[in-house]
Scaffold this motif. Structure first.
Motif, PDB file in Angstrom:
ATOM      1  N   VAL A 193     -18.325   6.872  -6.608  1.00 51.65           N
ATOM      2  CA  VAL A 193     -17.932   5.834  -5.786  1.00 51.65           C
ATOM      3  C   VAL A 193     -18.264   6.349  -4.581  1.00 51.65           C
ATOM      4  CG1 VAL A 193     -16.037   4.554  -5.224  1.00 51.65           C
ATOM      5  CG2 VAL A 193     -16.145   4.916  -7.190  1.00 51.65           C
ATOM      6  N   LYS A 194     -19.117   5.457  -3.834  1.00 51.51           N
ATOM      7  CA  LYS A 194     -19.306   5.848  -2.460  1.00 51.51           C
ATOM      8  C   LYS A 194     -19.291   4.755  -1.252  1.00 51.51           C
ATOM      9  CE  LYS A 194     -20.341  10.264  -3.158  1.00 51.51           C
ATOM     10  NZ  LYS A 194     -19.716  11.422  -2.808  1.00 51.51           N
ATOM     11  N   ALA A 195     -18.577   4.844  -0.289  1.00 50.63           N
ATOM     12  CA  ALA A 195     -18.325   3.752   0.451  1.00 50.63           C
ATOM     13  C   ALA A 195     -18.200   4.218   2.001  1.00 50.63           C
ATOM     14  CB  ALA A 195     -16.873   3.246   0.201  1.00 50.63           C
ATOM     15  N   ARG A 196     -18.902   3.465   2.970  1.00 46.89           N
ATOM     16  CA  ARG A 196     -18.687   3.624   4.323  1.00 46.89           C
ATOM     17  C   ARG A 196     -17.232   3.897   4.912  1.00 46.89           C
ATOM     18  NH1 ARG A 196     -22.208  -0.098   7.413  1.00 46.89           N
ATOM     19  NH2 ARG A 196     -23.266  -0.231   5.370  1.00 46.89           N
ATOM     20  N   PRO A 197     -16.786   4.576   5.894  1.00 49.47           N
ATOM     21  CA  PRO A 197     -15.579   4.642   6.311  1.00 49.47           C
ATOM     22  C   PRO A 197     -14.949   3.235   6.485  1.00 49.47           C
ATOM     23  CG  PRO A 197     -16.784   6.135   7.188  1.00 49.47           C
ATOM     24  CD  PRO A 197     -17.699   5.633   6.686  1.00 49.47           C
ATOM     25  N   THR A 198     -13.979   2.694   5.848  1.00 51.90           N
ATOM     26  CA  THR A 198     -13.488   1.234   5.702  1.00 51.90           C
ATOM     27  C   THR A 198     -11.939   1.356   6.243  1.00 51.90           C
ATOM     28  OG1 THR A 198     -12.880  -0.448   4.444  1.00 51.90           O
ATOM     29  CG2 THR A 198     -13.579   1.543   3.480  1.00 51.90           C
ATOM     30  N   LEU A 199     -11.538   0.796   7.006  1.00 53.76           N
ATOM     31  CA  LEU A 199     -10.120   0.669   7.633  1.00 53.76           C
ATOM     32  C   LEU A 199      -9.360  -0.233   6.471  1.00 53.76           C
ATOM     33  CD1 LEU A 199      -7.774   1.576   9.492  1.00 53.76           C
ATOM     34  CD2 LEU A 199      -8.395  -0.253  10.826  1.00 53.76           C
ATOM     35  N   LEU A 200     -10.203  -1.024   5.930  1.00 55.07           N
ATOM     36  CA  LEU A 200      -9.526  -2.107   5.043  1.00 55.07           C
ATOM     37  C   LEU A 200      -9.165  -1.283   3.652  1.00 55.07           C
ATOM     38  CD1 LEU A 200      -9.183  -5.006   3.816  1.00 55.07           C
ATOM     39  CD2 LEU A 200     -11.379  -5.131   3.237  1.00 55.07           C
ATOM     40  N   LEU A 201      -9.875  -0.590   3.265  1.00 49.91           N
ATOM     41  CA  LEU A 201      -9.537   0.120   2.087  1.00 49.91           C
ATOM     42  C   LEU A 201      -8.538   1.212   2.266  1.00 49.91           C
ATOM     43  CD1 LEU A 201     -12.805   0.427  -0.371  1.00 49.91           C
ATOM     44  CD2 LEU A 201     -10.806  -1.155  -0.697  1.00 49.91           C
ATOM     45  N   ARG A 202      -8.754   1.979   3.223  1.00 53.38           N
ATOM     46  CA  ARG A 202      -7.846   3.064   3.569  1.00 53.38           C
ATOM     47  C   ARG A 202      -6.361   2.468   3.881  1.00 53.38           C
ATOM     48  NH1 ARG A 202     -10.608   6.473   8.594  1.00 53.38           N
ATOM     49  NH2 ARG A 202     -12.375   7.367   7.338  1.00 53.38           N
ATOM     50  N   SER A 203      -6.186   1.253   4.442  1.00 58.44           N
ATOM     51  CA  SER A 203      -4.986   0.827   4.548  1.00 58.44           C
ATOM     52  C   SER A 203      -4.446   0.196   2.983  1.00 58.44           C
ATOM     53  CB  SER A 203      -5.097  -0.563   5.320  1.00 58.44           C
ATOM     54  OG  SER A 203      -3.706  -1.311   5.674  1.00 58.44           O
ATOM     55  N   ALA A 204      -5.418  -0.525   2.274  1.00 56.17           N
ATOM     56  CA  ALA A 204      -4.796  -0.742   1.063  1.00 56.17           C
ATOM     57  C   ALA A 204      -4.351   0.165   0.056  1.00 56.17           C
ATOM     58  CB  ALA A 204      -5.920  -1.567   0.410  1.00 56.17           C
ATOM     59  N   PHE A 205      -5.082   1.341  -0.026  1.00 59.90           N
ATOM     60  CA  PHE A 205      -4.908   2.503  -0.692  1.00 59.90           C
ATOM     61  C   PHE A 205      -3.458   3.163  -0.339  1.00 59.90           C
ATOM     62  CE2 PHE A 205      -9.498   2.508  -2.051  1.00 59.90           C
ATOM     63  CZ  PHE A 205      -9.119   2.627  -3.514  1.00 59.90           C
ATOM     64  N   SER A 206      -3.151   3.171   0.811  1.00 58.72           N
ATOM     65  CA  SER A 206      -1.885   3.722   1.385  1.00 58.72           C
ATOM     66  C   SER A 206      -0.614   2.945   0.895  1.00 58.72           C
ATOM     67  CB  SER A 206      -1.844   3.638   2.857  1.00 58.72           C
ATOM     68  OG  SER A 206      -1.871   2.565   3.477  1.00 58.72           O
ATOM     69  N   ASP A 207      -0.792   1.283   0.288  1.00 56.66           N
ATOM     70  CA  ASP A 207       0.125   0.693   0.276  1.00 56.66           C
ATOM     71  C   ASP A 207       0.104   0.411  -1.389  1.00 56.66           C
ATOM     72  OD1 ASP A 207       1.784  -0.067   2.305  1.00 56.66           O
ATOM     73  OD2 ASP A 207       0.110  -1.435   2.803  1.00 56.66           O
ATOM     74  N   ALA A 208      -1.031   1.070  -2.153  1.00 55.93           N
ATOM     75  CA  ALA A 208      -1.134   1.001  -3.712  1.00 55.93           C
ATOM     76  C   ALA A 208      -0.304   2.020  -4.297  1.00 55.93           C
ATOM     77  CB  ALA A 208      -2.620   0.891  -4.021  1.00 55.93           C
ATOM     78  N   ILE A 209       0.442   1.652  -5.369  1.00 50.14           N
ATOM     79  CA  ILE A 209       1.154   2.464  -6.023  1.00 50.14           C
ATOM     80  C   ILE A 209       1.046   1.990  -7.624  1.00 50.14           C
ATOM     81  CG2 ILE A 209       2.789   3.178  -4.402  1.00 50.14           C
ATOM     82  CD1 ILE A 209       4.789   1.542  -6.385  1.00 50.14           C
ATOM     83  N   THR A 210       1.237   2.928  -8.674  1.00 47.82           N
ATOM     84  CA  THR A 210       1.320   2.598  -9.892  1.00 47.82           C
ATOM     85  C   THR A 210       2.667   2.417 -10.576  1.00 47.82           C
ATOM     86  OG1 THR A 210       0.830   4.567 -10.627  1.00 47.82           O
ATOM     87  CG2 THR A 210      -1.132   3.205 -10.231  1.00 47.82           C
ATOM     88  N   LEU A 211       2.865   1.482 -11.647  1.00 48.14           N
ATOM     89  CA  LEU A 211       4.080   1.486 -12.343  1.00 48.14           C
ATOM     90  C   LEU A 211       3.898   2.054 -13.652  1.00 48.14           C
ATOM     91  CD1 LEU A 211       5.867  -1.861 -11.345  1.00 48.14           C
ATOM     92  CD2 LEU A 211       6.006   0.408 -10.164  1.00 48.14           C
ATOM     93  N   VAL A 212       4.639   2.810 -13.921  1.00 46.99           N
ATOM     94  CA  VAL A 212       4.221   3.871 -15.141  1.00 46.99           C
ATOM     95  C   VAL A 212       5.456   3.177 -16.283  1.00 46.99           C
ATOM     96  CG1 VAL A 212       3.941   6.051 -16.287  1.00 46.99           C
ATOM     97  CG2 VAL A 212       3.462   5.603 -13.942  1.00 46.99           C
ATOM     98  N   ASP A 213       5.045   2.899 -17.499  1.00 45.35           N
ATOM     99  CA  ASP A 213       5.831   2.606 -18.663  1.00 45.35           C
ATOM    100  C   ASP A 213       6.199   3.875 -19.292  1.00 45.35           C
ATOM    101  OD1 ASP A 213       3.813   3.230 -20.368  1.00 45.35           O
ATOM    102  OD2 ASP A 213       3.500   1.302 -21.066  1.00 45.35           O
ATOM    103  N   PRO A 214       7.106   3.892 -20.247  1.00 43.61           N
ATOM    104  CA  PRO A 214       7.590   5.163 -21.264  1.00 43.61           C
ATOM    105  C   PRO A 214       6.312   5.670 -21.866  1.00 43.61           C
ATOM    106  CG  PRO A 214       9.109   3.683 -21.554  1.00 43.61           C
ATOM    107  CD  PRO A 214       8.051   2.704 -20.600  1.00 43.61           C
ATOM    108  N   ALA A 215       5.417   4.909 -22.059  1.00 45.79           N
ATOM    109  CA  ALA A 215       4.174   5.415 -22.926  1.00 45.79           C
ATOM    110  C   ALA A 215       3.056   6.118 -22.032  1.00 45.79           C
ATOM    111  CB  ALA A 215       3.435   4.387 -23.606  1.00 45.79           C
TER     112      ALA A 215
END
Length: 537
Positions: free
Chosen positions: A471-493
């Motif tokens: 994955v290669k992208a130019r410096p993007t504030l849109l994605l940097r901002s979105a990744f800083s707010d993105a988490i994952t919820l994990v189930d017991p499995a």
């Protein structure tokens, strides 16, 4: 190592508002020293209470004098300082507290100083600096102080009208009715949100009774929504802001940016540049929470230190960003990931070329409210306006983004690229069908869910592609901002699904990116079917 010049931190000094003139302090007469000048001279009569230079006279660095001058400016009621750990912010504030307690520049009687922190132990840090400075005073002056270390941490001063300094924890009810002349809010970014805001509001409401001042000091908060971040991004009138934060996206061991966050390193305060670089390289080698914590605490960056459930860390995403001239070409088939926003939220599209690894993303908001107002309500200040200026975000529609016309605009951005398929959320099936019909699109559509089943697979495929350098992208504030707010919820499995780190976060661009990259990875992984030669019987 030759020290590089440290860029001046950005500062905003609020204007003095109209209102009745307070009784204290008295207006400065011609030729009389200002409160800041008296404070700087007073601080340099003290001795360092602890550390390698304990017992030596205190000598203020340039950035410390700058903060003292801004904090004691009569036009300001609040002074905010954000700087890397170990740059003597708490010790400097404690020295100012001692001068205020002794009435060095404030002559009103019965002065009240507050050391406020998230808990008692944190408040005790500034309190111990205060006691250490007192112990360095001549015996005749020390005898005027009474130090109490029991259930209540207090220092009482009997000279020059008297005064009391005490510690409080983050419970706003504990100081209702107080009238502090000086309040120090230590490590404000680490306070619990509700209790911290309650304590802060109680303190600030009491300052006006006696023309008091507040010093809000901390390393950087992990995100823009934190109250400490809001003080710096949206300072109200009468606020002085001094922030030592380097530009985002630089290597953790970059010397020049380390000096921006740690200006004391070149003036003998705190850690040296060599030590900071060594710790940065150790953190880079360990990665994960070690690197996130170093960026947040030592580089004073707004980086979340929580890495157990983040989609990817800041540094993991930055490894995919390349200079525009190094970006791979738009070659081969293109996968279009779509995340349709709701009535008022962002809609986002991600273009991914699996054969080259090129990734592009764009977001869209409705025109009302404006991007500046929307950024303020989302707690990101002017970030949306900056995204628009960079060409990563645009507006469409009035109160909602119309799916059909928006999808048509997205296809214009594709600029003739060969769209192999569109990937989107199966629960928005009807809207997608209508939008594609309105945009006259005739391409295959792949339905994916954001739950545990599809979501876990897509997240794992995205992470694998990112870590493998696909994955290669130019410096993007849109994605940097979105990744800083993105988490994952994990189930017991151990299955993951995408979620927001905060309620006001915008992760639409990440959702579109995960869909596009995961589908691209599936297509690359499929074996190539070879045509079988005809066999004649």
């Amino acid at each position: 190592m030759t020290a590089r010049p440290v860029p001046m931190p950005k500062k905003r000094t609020g204007r003095k508002t109209d209102g009745p003139t307070a009784s204290f302090p008295l207006p400065k007469k011609s030729g009389e020293k200002s409160a800041a000048e008296i404070a700087i001279a007073f601080l340099e009569t003290l001795k360092i209470p602890e550390g390698p230079k304990a017992g030596q006279p205190l000598k203020l660095a340039k950035f410390q004098k700058q903060f003292v001058a801004g904090a004691l400016d009569p036009a300001n009621m609040v002074a905010v300082l954000s700087i890397g750990r170990g740059n003597s912010k708490t010790a400097t504030a404690a020295g100012i507290a001692l001068g205020s307690l002794m009435g060095a520049w404030d002559k009103q009687p019965k002065r009240e100083i507050l050391f406020a922190a998230r808990n008692r132990d944190q408040a005790k840090t500034a309190f111990n600096f205060l006691v250490g400075f007192i112990e360095s005073l001549p015996k005749a002056k020390r005898e005027l102080f009474t130090v109490r270390r029991g259930s209540r941490l207090e220092v009482e001063y009997s000279g020059n009208g008297g005064g009391l300094a005490r510690c409080i924890a983050a419970d706003g009810r504990s100081i209702l009715g107080g009238a502090p002349t000086l309040a120090i809010l230590d490590e404000r970014a680490a306070w619990e949100r509700e209790k911290g805001d309650m304590l802060e509001n109680a303190i600030l409401s009491g300052l006006g009774k006696r023309n008091g001042k507040a010093l809000i000091i901390s390393t950087s908060a992990p995100d823009d929504a934190n109250t400490f971040s809001r003080w710096m991004d949206e300072p109200p009138p009468g606020t002085y802001v001094q922030e030592h934060r380097p530009p985002f996206g630089l290597p953790a061991d970059d010397a020049e940016s380390l000096l921006i966050a740690n200006p004391g390193a070149v003036e003998g305060i705190g850690a040296s540049v060599e030590w900071l670089q060594a710790q940065a390289r150790r953190a880079i080698a360990r990665g994960g929470s070690a690197l996130s914590s170093f960026r947040n605490l030592n580089r004073n960056e707004r980086v979340s230190t929580e890495d157990r459930s983040v989609l990817v860390t800041v540094d993991e995403w930055l490894s995919a960003e390349v200079a525009p001239d190094a970006l791979p070409a738009r070659e081969g088939e293109c996968i279009l990931g779509i995340d349709l926003g709701g009535s008022r939220s962002m809609s986002a599209a991600a273009f991914y070329w699996p054969s080259t690894g090129r990734l592009e993303a764009v977001g869209t908001f409705p025109a009302k409210p404006g991007l500046a107002d929307r950024g303020a309500s989302d707690g990101v200040s002017g970030r949306y306006v900056e995204m628009q200026e960079r060409g990563e975000l645009f507006t469409l529609g009035d109160n909602t983004v119309p799916p059909g016309p928006w999808l048509a605009e997205v296809m214009k951005i594709a600029d003739g690229a060969s769209i192999a398929c569109i990937v989107g959320d199966r629960f928005r099936h009807a809207e997608f069908v209508e939008a594609m019909a309105a945009a006259s699109l005739r391409v295959p559509f792949i339905w994916r869910g954001f739950g545990w089943k599809d979501g876990s697979e897509d997240i794992e495929r995205f992470r694998r592609a990112l870590f493998d350098g696909h994955v290669k992208a130019r410096p993007t504030l849109l994605l940097r901002s979105a990744f800083s707010d993105a988490i994952t919820l994990v189930d017991p499995a151990g299955n993951h699904k995408l979620a927001k780190a905060r309620s006001l976060g915008r992760i639409d661009a990440v959702a579109a990116t995960v869909l596009a990259v995961a589908e691209g990875a599936r297509r690359v992984a499929r074996p190539v079917k070879t045509a079988r030669a005809a066999i004649w019987a």
